[in-house]
Write a protein that holds these residues in place. Structure first.
Motif, PDB file in Angstrom:
ATOM      1  N   GLU A   1       0.804  -1.215   0.000  1.00 30.88           N
ATOM      2  CA  GLU A   1       0.000   0.000   0.000  1.00 30.88           C
ATOM      3  C   GLU A   1       0.845   1.276   0.000  1.00 30.88           C
ATOM      4  OE1 GLU A   1      -2.306  -2.987   2.657  1.00 30.88           O
ATOM      5  OE2 GLU A   1      -0.242  -2.558   2.058  1.00 30.88           O
ATOM      6  N   LYS A   2       1.981   1.245   0.682  1.00 29.72           N
ATOM      7  CA  LYS A   2       2.818   2.446   0.779  1.00 29.72           C
ATOM      8  C   LYS A   2       3.779   2.590  -0.395  1.00 29.72           C
ATOM      9  CE  LYS A   2       2.705   2.647   5.836  1.00 29.72           C
ATOM     10  NZ  LYS A   2       3.518   2.649   7.093  1.00 29.72           N
ATOM     11  N   GLN A   3       3.891   1.556  -1.214  1.00 31.86           N
ATOM     12  CA  GLN A   3       4.834   1.587  -2.333  1.00 31.86           C
ATOM     13  C   GLN A   3       4.164   1.866  -3.681  1.00 31.86           C
ATOM     14  OE1 GLN A   3       5.098  -1.138  -0.013  1.00 31.86           O
ATOM     15  NE2 GLN A   3       6.665   0.067   1.031  1.00 31.86           N
ATOM     16  N   VAL A   4       2.832   1.738  -3.730  1.00 31.27           N
ATOM     17  CA  VAL A   4       2.112   1.839  -4.999  1.00 31.27           C
ATOM     18  C   VAL A   4       1.052   2.931  -4.918  1.00 31.27           C
ATOM     19  CG1 VAL A   4       0.636   0.625  -6.651  1.00 31.27           C
ATOM     20  CG2 VAL A   4       2.497  -0.608  -5.509  1.00 31.27           C
ATOM     21  N   ARG A   5       1.062   3.819  -5.891  1.00 28.77           N
ATOM     22  CA  ARG A   5       0.045   4.868  -5.998  1.00 28.77           C
ATOM     23  C   ARG A   5      -0.775   4.633  -7.261  1.00 28.77           C
ATOM     24  NH1 ARG A   5       0.452  10.162  -4.298  1.00 28.77           N
ATOM     25  NH2 ARG A   5       1.553   9.243  -2.534  1.00 28.77           N
ATOM     26  N   ILE A   6      -2.094   4.781  -7.161  1.00 29.08           N
ATOM     27  CA  ILE A   6      -2.996   4.584  -8.301  1.00 29.08           C
ATOM     28  C   ILE A   6      -3.581   5.926  -8.721  1.00 29.08           C
ATOM     29  CG2 ILE A   6      -5.049   3.397  -9.152  1.00 29.08           C
ATOM     30  CD1 ILE A   6      -4.677   1.407  -6.807  1.00 29.08           C
ATOM     31  N   VAL A   7      -3.457   6.246  -9.995  1.00 26.96           N
ATOM     32  CA  VAL A   7      -4.058   7.455 -10.551  1.00 26.96           C
ATOM     33  C   VAL A   7      -4.903   7.056 -11.750  1.00 26.96           C
ATOM     34  CG1 VAL A   7      -3.654   9.668 -11.671  1.00 26.96           C
ATOM     35  CG2 VAL A   7      -2.189   8.956  -9.769  1.00 26.96           C
ATOM     36  N   ALA A   8      -6.167   7.449 -11.753  1.00 30.90           N
ATOM     37  CA  ALA A   8      -7.067   7.185 -12.872  1.00 30.90           C
ATOM     38  C   ALA A   8      -7.365   8.500 -13.579  1.00 30.90           C
ATOM     39  CB  ALA A   8      -8.362   6.547 -12.376  1.00 30.90           C
ATOM     40  N   LEU A   9      -7.207   8.488 -14.904  1.00 31.18           N
ATOM     41  CA  LEU A   9      -7.411   9.680 -15.725  1.00 31.18           C
ATOM     42  C   LEU A   9      -8.540   9.440 -16.711  1.00 31.18           C
ATOM     43  CD1 LEU A   9      -3.658  10.311 -16.575  1.00 31.18           C
ATOM     44  CD2 LEU A   9      -4.972  11.424 -14.764  1.00 31.18           C
ATOM     45  N   ASN A  10      -9.458  10.395 -16.836  1.00 34.76           N
ATOM     46  CA  ASN A  10     -10.567  10.285 -17.778  1.00 34.76           C
ATOM     47  C   ASN A  10     -10.171  10.965 -19.084  1.00 34.76           C
ATOM     48  OD1 ASN A  10     -12.993  10.077 -19.084  1.00 34.76           O
ATOM     49  ND2 ASN A  10     -14.233  10.876 -17.390  1.00 34.76           N
ATOM     50  N   SER A  11     -10.108  10.203 -20.170  1.00 34.64           N
ATOM     51  CA  SER A  11      -9.681  10.733 -21.460  1.00 34.64           C
ATOM     52  C   SER A  11     -10.825  11.353 -22.256  1.00 34.64           C
ATOM     53  CB  SER A  11      -9.032   9.622 -22.300  1.00 34.64           C
ATOM     54  OG  SER A  11      -9.988   8.615 -22.607  1.00 34.64           O
TER      55      SER A  11
END
Length: 270
Positions: free
Chosen positions: A247-257
């Protein structure tokens, strides 16, 4: 770096590339696995129950190929970021064995589908155990085979959210399983032709890429063409990341195209 290699970075594991971990052993294991008739037969047979009989999404050879590639790419980025793994280390095994654990668990994690879709991780254990006895003896002595077998089976069992990983190797396999979500390849079961939120949200995911983050080892960037894709990211990937140990090593970013005026969500971090 060639254009093709740059495009595949974070998506496809390239045995010939330079890696942040010792790769000769895992590359040899991958060669053996890819030529193994029994393993390849399982990867094809395991799609019948989920797809043909229950009309769920793909869980066969293509899924395995995607998950294994993503798992090794994720592992590579984590190693590059200085993350220390504990599965092999707890047994005084070598660093080179970490990638072997990940690769074998990613390959065999879904073979229990040949028995039934429901509770398939538990059916995968005895089937994978028999295969591992044969594969591992090519590379390890008796003590090491027992240790490696246990670690691979642990990672297989814990790819499901019902069991919490006790090793980061298992955490990598669990997260990688959820990274197979592009263009309708949702890991959340849905019936083909349905229009429920699982189906609509899975169709919204366009691409999933892994790169180095600014202040954390791994950035998972997801491009979607519809805000419904957030459901997929939150209920699948975030759920798998939770309690994975990463959890502390991975960041999730979702982008709407989506570029029209109906773009409700532009960017979300989870």
């Amino acid at each position: 770096m060639s254009a093709d290699r740059a495009d595949n970075a974070g998506r496809i594991y390239d045995p010939s590339a330079d890696h942040s971990f010792p790769d000769e052993r895992v590359n040899a294991v991958l060669d053996l696995v890819n030529d193994d008739e029994e393993i390849q037969a399982y990867l094809n047979a395991q799609n019948v129950n989920p797809v043909t009989r229950k009309q769920y999404n793909d869980h066969g050879a293509k899924h395995i190929d995607i998950v294994r590639n993503r798992a090794l790419c994720l592992y590579d980025l984590l190693k590059q970021g200085g993350v220390e793994f504990n599965g092999a280390a707890d047994h005084d095994l070598e660093e080179a064995d970490e990638a072997v654990i990940i690769a074998l668990a990613a390959t065999l994690h879904d073979i229990g589908h040949v028995v039934h879709r429901d509770s398939h991780p538990y059916y995968s254990i005895p089937l994978a155990a028999d295969i591992l006895d044969r594969i591992l003896e090519e590379f390890y002595d008796v003590r090491e085979t027992v240790q490696m077998k246990g670690e691979v089976l642990h990672a297989i069992l814990c790819h499901h959210t019902e069991e919490d990983p006790l090793t980061l190797e298992a955490g990598v396999v669990r997260v990688a399983d959820a990274l197979d979500m592009e263009r309708g390849r949702s890991r959340i079961p849905y019936k083909r032709g349905g229009r429920g939120i699982n189906t609509v949200s899975s169709q919204a995911i366009e691409t999933v890429s892994l790169t180095t983050g600014d202040d954390y080892p791994v950035l998972v960037e997801i491009t979607m063409n519809n805000a419904a894709g957030v459901y997929q990211v939150d209920n699948l990937l975030k759920a798998k990341l939770t309690d994975s140990g990463l959890e502390k090593q991975v960041r999730i970013v979702a982008l709407n195209s989506r570029e029209d005026g109906d773009r409700i969500v532009e960017r979300i971090e989870l």
